[in-house]
Motif scaffolding. Sequence first.
Motif, short mmCIF file in Angstrom:
data_model
loop_
_atom_site.label_atom_id
_atom_site.label_comp_id
_atom_site.label_asym_id
_atom_site.label_seq_id
_atom_site.Cartn_x
_atom_site.Cartn_y
_atom_site.Cartn_z
N VAL A 1 14.51 -10.87 10.53
CA VAL A 1 13.10 -10.88 10.15
C VAL A 1 12.63 -9.45 9.89
O VAL A 1 12.83 -8.56 10.73
CB VAL A 1 12.22 -11.50 11.25
CG1 VAL A 1 10.75 -11.49 10.85
CG2 VAL A 1 12.67 -12.91 11.58
N GLY A 2 12.03 -9.23 8.72
CA GLY A 2 11.42 -7.94 8.42
C GLY A 2 9.91 -8.05 8.54
O GLY A 2 9.34 -9.13 8.37
N ARG A 3 9.28 -6.95 8.88
CA ARG A 3 7.82 -6.93 8.99
C ARG A 3 7.26 -6.00 7.92
O ARG A 3 7.77 -4.91 7.71
CB ARG A 3 7.40 -6.46 10.37
CG ARG A 3 7.85 -7.48 11.42
CD ARG A 3 7.28 -7.24 12.75
NE ARG A 3 5.83 -7.40 12.73
CZ ARG A 3 5.08 -7.27 13.82
NH1 ARG A 3 5.64 -7.00 14.97
NH2 ARG A 3 3.78 -7.42 13.75
N LEU A 4 6.22 -6.47 7.26
CA LEU A 4 5.58 -5.70 6.20
C LEU A 4 4.22 -5.18 6.65
O LEU A 4 3.49 -5.88 7.36
CB LEU A 4 5.35 -6.56 4.96
CG LEU A 4 6.55 -7.08 4.20
CD1 LEU A 4 6.10 -7.86 2.98
CD2 LEU A 4 7.47 -5.95 3.79
N ARG A 5 3.92 -3.99 6.20
CA ARG A 5 2.57 -3.43 6.38
C ARG A 5 2.24 -2.64 5.12
O ARG A 5 3.06 -1.84 4.66
CB ARG A 5 2.52 -2.52 7.61
CG ARG A 5 1.13 -1.99 7.87
CD ARG A 5 1.06 -1.03 9.04
NE ARG A 5 1.70 0.22 8.66
CZ ARG A 5 2.57 0.88 9.40
NH1 ARG A 5 2.95 0.39 10.56
NH2 ARG A 5 3.08 2.02 9.00
N ILE A 6 1.08 -2.88 4.58
CA ILE A 6 0.65 -2.19 3.36
C ILE A 6 -0.77 -1.68 3.58
O ILE A 6 -1.64 -2.42 4.03
CB ILE A 6 0.70 -3.12 2.14
CG1 ILE A 6 2.13 -3.60 1.91
CG2 ILE A 6 0.16 -2.42 0.90
CD1 ILE A 6 2.29 -4.57 0.78
N ILE A 7 -0.99 -0.42 3.22
CA ILE A 7 -2.31 0.18 3.32
C ILE A 7 -2.62 0.88 2.01
O ILE A 7 -1.85 1.74 1.56
CB ILE A 7 -2.41 1.14 4.51
CG1 ILE A 7 -2.15 0.36 5.81
CG2 ILE A 7 -3.77 1.82 4.54
CD1 ILE A 7 -2.20 1.18 7.05
N LEU A 8 -3.75 0.52 1.42
CA LEU A 8 -4.17 1.10 0.14
C LEU A 8 -5.47 1.88 0.33
O LEU A 8 -6.33 1.48 1.12
CB LEU A 8 -4.45 0.00 -0.89
CG LEU A 8 -3.27 -0.70 -1.53
CD1 LEU A 8 -2.62 -1.68 -0.59
CD2 LEU A 8 -3.71 -1.39 -2.78
N ALA A 9 -5.60 2.96 -0.42
CA ALA A 9 -6.89 3.64 -0.49
C ALA A 9 -7.89 2.68 -1.11
O ALA A 9 -7.55 1.92 -2.02
CB ALA A 9 -6.76 4.91 -1.33
N PRO A 10 -9.12 2.67 -0.63
CA PRO A 10 -10.12 1.71 -1.14
C PRO A 10 -10.27 1.71 -2.66
O PRO A 10 -10.46 0.66 -3.25
CB PRO A 10 -11.41 2.14 -0.44
CG PRO A 10 -10.95 2.78 0.82
CD PRO A 10 -9.65 3.48 0.48
N ASP A 11 -10.17 2.87 -3.30
CA ASP A 11 -10.31 2.94 -4.76
C ASP A 11 -9.20 2.21 -5.51
O ASP A 11 -9.31 1.97 -6.70
CB ASP A 11 -10.33 4.40 -5.23
CG ASP A 11 -11.58 5.13 -4.80
OD1 ASP A 11 -12.54 4.48 -4.34
OD2 ASP A 11 -11.60 6.37 -4.92
N PHE A 12 -8.12 1.87 -4.80
CA PHE A 12 -6.98 1.22 -5.46
C PHE A 12 -6.83 -0.24 -5.04
O PHE A 12 -5.86 -0.88 -5.43
CB PHE A 12 -5.70 2.02 -5.20
CG PHE A 12 -5.69 3.30 -5.99
CD1 PHE A 12 -5.08 3.35 -7.23
CD2 PHE A 12 -6.34 4.43 -5.52
CE1 PHE A 12 -5.10 4.52 -7.98
CE2 PHE A 12 -6.36 5.59 -6.25
CZ PHE A 12 -5.75 5.65 -7.49
N MET A 13 -7.79 -0.75 -4.31
CA MET A 13 -7.77 -2.18 -3.96
C MET A 13 -8.25 -3.00 -5.14
O MET A 13 -9.06 -2.53 -5.94
CB MET A 13 -8.67 -2.42 -2.75
CG MET A 13 -8.16 -1.79 -1.49
SD MET A 13 -9.30 -2.11 -0.12
CE MET A 13 -8.46 -1.26 1.18
N GLY A 14 -7.73 -4.22 -5.25
CA GLY A 14 -8.16 -5.11 -6.32
C GLY A 14 -7.56 -4.79 -7.68
O GLY A 14 -8.00 -5.33 -8.69
#
Length: 187
Positions: free
Chosen positions: A96-109
């Motif tokens: 099992v792998g675990r994912l975590r992703i964090i984006l700067a707000p300007d790059f969301m959507g």
Amino acid sequence: MSLDRYPKEIILKDHTEIVLRPIEEGDLDNMVQFYKHLQVPFRWFLKEDPCDPEIIQKWIANHQMRKAFFLLAVHDDQIVANAILLMRLYGGRKHVGRLRIILAPDFMGKQLGNWMIFDLTKRAMEKGLEKLRADFVVGVEDRSIKAFQKMHFVKEGLLTDYVQDEKGNYHDYQIMTKQINQEFSDF
């Protein structure tokens, strides 16, 4: 597992050009700055303080030791997102792998997160993982929950009032998983 496909240039739906590439030793200061510029709720729920250079150095070391694969999204020489595939090298959860992703707000959507999920899913397939897991704070990461659902992650469990925000308010904790089909390893 080849790193030949990096750096990878992608175009977001608003025509912004991004480079995806693995983290490197020289990224320490830029990673600290990336996290310092995020609002507290975006980093509060991490297990460690990403504004501490020693923590980022540990993450880079885990990448180098192949305990994790750390992917950066870079725009105009600035880190605008990072994603990580955490892997266990031993034991009952090494499949099992675990994912975590964090984006700067300007790059969301802008579908940057989707690109990164696809890339890390492919990496998980190459590593022979059978399942991916991602965890989210309900009410804070609802956009991410929807994005992962579109990528065929399913809700496996909800821990009610499990985490506290920086103000002491309780939030539910959503666990999502995706079964990896090795037959589609060339997507």
